[in-house]
Scaffold this active site. Structure first.
Site, PDB file in Angstrom:
ATOM      1  N   GLU A   1      -9.810   0.152   9.530  1.00 43.54           N
ATOM      2  CA  GLU A   1      -8.837  -0.172  10.577  1.00 43.54           C
ATOM      3  C   GLU A   1      -9.190   0.571  11.877  1.00 43.54           C
ATOM      4  O   GLU A   1      -8.379   1.319  12.403  1.00 43.54           O
ATOM      5  CB  GLU A   1      -7.445   0.232  10.083  1.00 43.54           C
ATOM      6  CG  GLU A   1      -6.306  -0.247  10.956  1.00 43.54           C
ATOM      7  CD  GLU A   1      -4.962   0.306  10.477  1.00 43.54           C
ATOM      8  OE1 GLU A   1      -3.971  -0.419  10.598  1.00 43.54           O
ATOM      9  OE2 GLU A   1      -4.916   1.445   9.976  1.00 43.54           O
TER      10      GLU A   1
ATOM     11  N   ASN B   1      -4.302   9.788  15.022  1.00 44.16           N
ATOM     12  CA  ASN B   1      -5.042   8.784  14.258  1.00 44.16           C
ATOM     13  C   ASN B   1      -6.471   8.599  14.760  1.00 44.16           C
ATOM     14  O   ASN B   1      -7.373   8.297  13.978  1.00 44.16           O
ATOM     15  CB  ASN B   1      -4.302   7.441  14.300  1.00 44.16           C
ATOM     16  CG  ASN B   1      -3.078   7.430  13.410  1.00 44.16           C
ATOM     17  OD1 ASN B   1      -2.976   8.211  12.473  1.00 44.16           O
ATOM     18  ND2 ASN B   1      -2.145   6.555  13.698  1.00 44.16           N
TER      19      ASN B   1
ATOM     20  N   LYS C   1       1.030   9.676  18.571  1.00 39.73           N
ATOM     21  CA  LYS C   1       0.556   9.461  17.197  1.00 39.73           C
ATOM     22  C   LYS C   1      -0.873   8.942  17.206  1.00 39.73           C
ATOM     23  O   LYS C   1      -1.691   9.293  16.344  1.00 39.73           O
ATOM     24  CB  LYS C   1       1.470   8.487  16.460  1.00 39.73           C
ATOM     25  CG  LYS C   1       1.024   8.194  15.026  1.00 39.73           C
ATOM     26  CD  LYS C   1       1.046   9.439  14.156  1.00 39.73           C
ATOM     27  CE  LYS C   1       0.415   9.198  12.778  1.00 39.73           C
ATOM     28  NZ  LYS C   1       1.068   8.139  12.022  1.00 39.73           N
TER      29      LYS C   1
ATOM     30  N   GLY D   1       0.828  -1.190   0.000  1.00 39.25           N
ATOM     31  CA  GLY D   1       0.000   0.000   0.000  1.00 39.25           C
ATOM     32  C   GLY D   1       0.861   1.237   0.000  1.00 39.25           C
ATOM     33  O   GLY D   1       2.072   1.179  -0.235  1.00 39.25           O
ATOM     34  N   ALA D   2       0.242   2.372   0.290  1.00 43.09           N
ATOM     35  CA  ALA D   2       0.953   3.643   0.190  1.00 43.09           C
ATOM     36  C   ALA D   2       2.153   3.702   1.123  1.00 43.09           C
ATOM     37  O   ALA D   2       3.257   4.099   0.718  1.00 43.09           O
ATOM     38  CB  ALA D   2      -0.015   4.788   0.484  1.00 43.09           C
TER      39      ALA D   2
ATOM     40  N   LYS E   1      -2.514  -3.259   6.835  1.00 39.74           N
ATOM     41  CA  LYS E   1      -3.282  -2.638   7.904  1.00 39.74           C
ATOM     42  C   LYS E   1      -3.323  -3.583   9.109  1.00 39.74           C
ATOM     43  O   LYS E   1      -3.209  -4.809   8.964  1.00 39.74           O
ATOM     44  CB  LYS E   1      -4.702  -2.341   7.431  1.00 39.74           C
ATOM     45  CG  LYS E   1      -4.766  -1.409   6.233  1.00 39.74           C
ATOM     46  CD  LYS E   1      -4.351  -0.011   6.603  1.00 39.74           C
ATOM     47  CE  LYS E   1      -4.342   0.909   5.384  1.00 39.74           C
ATOM     48  NZ  LYS E   1      -5.645   1.007   4.710  1.00 39.74           N
TER      49      LYS E   1
ATOM     50  N   HIS F   1      -3.391  -8.505  -4.834  1.00 38.53           N
ATOM     51  CA  HIS F   1      -4.310  -8.849  -5.916  1.00 38.53           C
ATOM     52  C   HIS F   1      -3.704  -8.604  -7.291  1.00 38.53           C
ATOM     53  O   HIS F   1      -4.044  -9.286  -8.260  1.00 38.53           O
ATOM     54  CB  HIS F   1      -5.605  -8.036  -5.775  1.00 38.53           C
ATOM     55  CG  HIS F   1      -6.345  -8.305  -4.505  1.00 38.53           C
ATOM     56  ND1 HIS F   1      -6.884  -9.547  -4.211  1.00 38.53           N
ATOM     57  CD2 HIS F   1      -6.630  -7.508  -3.447  1.00 38.53           C
ATOM     58  CE1 HIS F   1      -7.475  -9.491  -3.031  1.00 38.53           C
ATOM     59  NE2 HIS F   1      -7.332  -8.272  -2.543  1.00 38.53           N
ATOM     60  N   THR F   2      -2.820  -7.634  -7.398  1.00 41.53           N
ATOM     61  CA  THR F   2      -2.239  -7.265  -8.689  1.00 41.53           C
ATOM     62  C   THR F   2      -0.730  -7.425  -8.638  1.00 41.53           C
ATOM     63  O   THR F   2      -0.074  -6.789  -7.812  1.00 41.53           O
ATOM     64  CB  THR F   2      -2.575  -5.806  -9.041  1.00 41.53           C
ATOM     65  OG1 THR F   2      -4.000  -5.630  -9.016  1.00 41.53           O
ATOM     66  CG2 THR F   2      -2.042  -5.444 -10.420  1.00 41.53           C
TER      67      THR F   2
END
Length: 300
Positions: free
Chosen positions: A265, A187, A183, A16-17, A78, A39-40
């Protein structure tokens, strides 16, 4: 920084990012990245920051046994996806393996240790604001004066040196639990409030949302104190001020997941605070309300 090419491979579990951004730091110091599952299939990773884009070739594998023997692992799925990544974590696990756990929340080791054997677990607090715009590509924005915080341990110091050489702004923390809770204050507010409203981080600047964010943070600060973590009311104001001045257009991973119809999440964030509050008999109505709202959302 020069690395030994015979050991110059990094496994990325979770492209992911955040995972792409951290992995890109390793590619900058000559490491080869193996992307695990997904998936890709991904053959290149690229990161765009401002007007500059960079791209690097990677290897993709769907076979967990292919990462056995790799000594550096980035776990960037995640928090709620940790169990689904268990076969990858177990395949890489060994006494000489170091796993960087780039996840939200305060329970990094508790989530990963059932699968990691004698591996060294390095929890990471991530401050990057990143969007994955397509498979293998991340749009990176930086806020504040550092990108990742790690505990000040030997395994973490080695990783910090490598990531710093690759362009990540690193900080080692003597009091890592306090850093993790600080943090978490961000979040707990930015992720749910952007996901529930569907808006980017600018929504926090609206007066009513600002006050709700402050209440969420104040409740969490009281829970942290009960857990033995030194947080003051002034920390709430500092973190809220930081959040209100993030770069324009910043978003949250939870908002992105909701827009994409994916599971959210929230258990590692709001759920963790509610569980801790229950252990100490602390009433946290704002966080309980946010948890109920998030739990009621169903993936598309």
């Amino acid at each position: 920084m020069t690395r030994n090419n015979t050991e110059d491979t990094v496994a990325l579990i979770g492209a992911g990012a955040i995972g792409l951004s951290i992995a890109s730091a390793y590619t900058r110091i000559g490491a080869h990245v193996v992307v695990c599952g997904g998936h890709t299939p991904i053959e290149r990773i690229s990161v765009t920051e401002g007007e500059q884009s960079q791209s690097w070739p990677v290897t993709h594998t769907d076979d967990p046994s292919a990462i056995a023997g790799i000594k550096t692992v980035i776990l960037a799925v995640k928090a709620h996806q940790t169990e689904s990544a268990a076969s990858w974590i177990t395949a890489a696990a060994s006494p000489s393996t170091t796993i960087l756990v780039a996840q939200n929340g305060i329970e990094h080791a508790r989530r990963v240790s059932p699968h990691s054997g004698e591996s060294h677990i390095v929890p990471a607090i991530v401050y990057l604001n990143v969007e994955r715009t397509e498979p293998g590509h991340a749009l990176l924005r930086r806020a504040g004066d550092h990108d990742l915080s790690l505990p000040d341990t030997p395994a973490a110091r080695r990783m910090a040196d490598e990531l710093s050489a690759g362009g990540m702004r690193m900080r080692l923390e003597d009091d890592f639990p306090r850093t993790a809770w600080l943090k978490l204050l961000v979040n707990l507010t930015a992720n749910p409030l952007t996901a529930l409203t569907g808006r980017r981080a600018e929504v926090i600047r609206e007066p009513g949302i600002t006050e709700l964010a402050r209440q969420i943070m104040r409740e969490a600060q009281q829970v942290a104190q009960a857990e033995g973590v030194h947080l003051e009311p002034s920390d709430v104001e500092t973190e809220l001020d930081w959040l209100m001045h993030v770069p324009a257009g910043s978003t949250s991973s939870m908002r992105q997941d909701r827009l994409a119809g994916k599971p959210l999440e929230y258990d590692a964030l709001t759920g963790a605070v509610v569980r801790a509050a229950e252990r100490h008999g602390i009433d946290i109505p704002a966080n309980r309300m946010i948890l109920a709202l998030l739990a009621a959302i169903r993936p598309a």
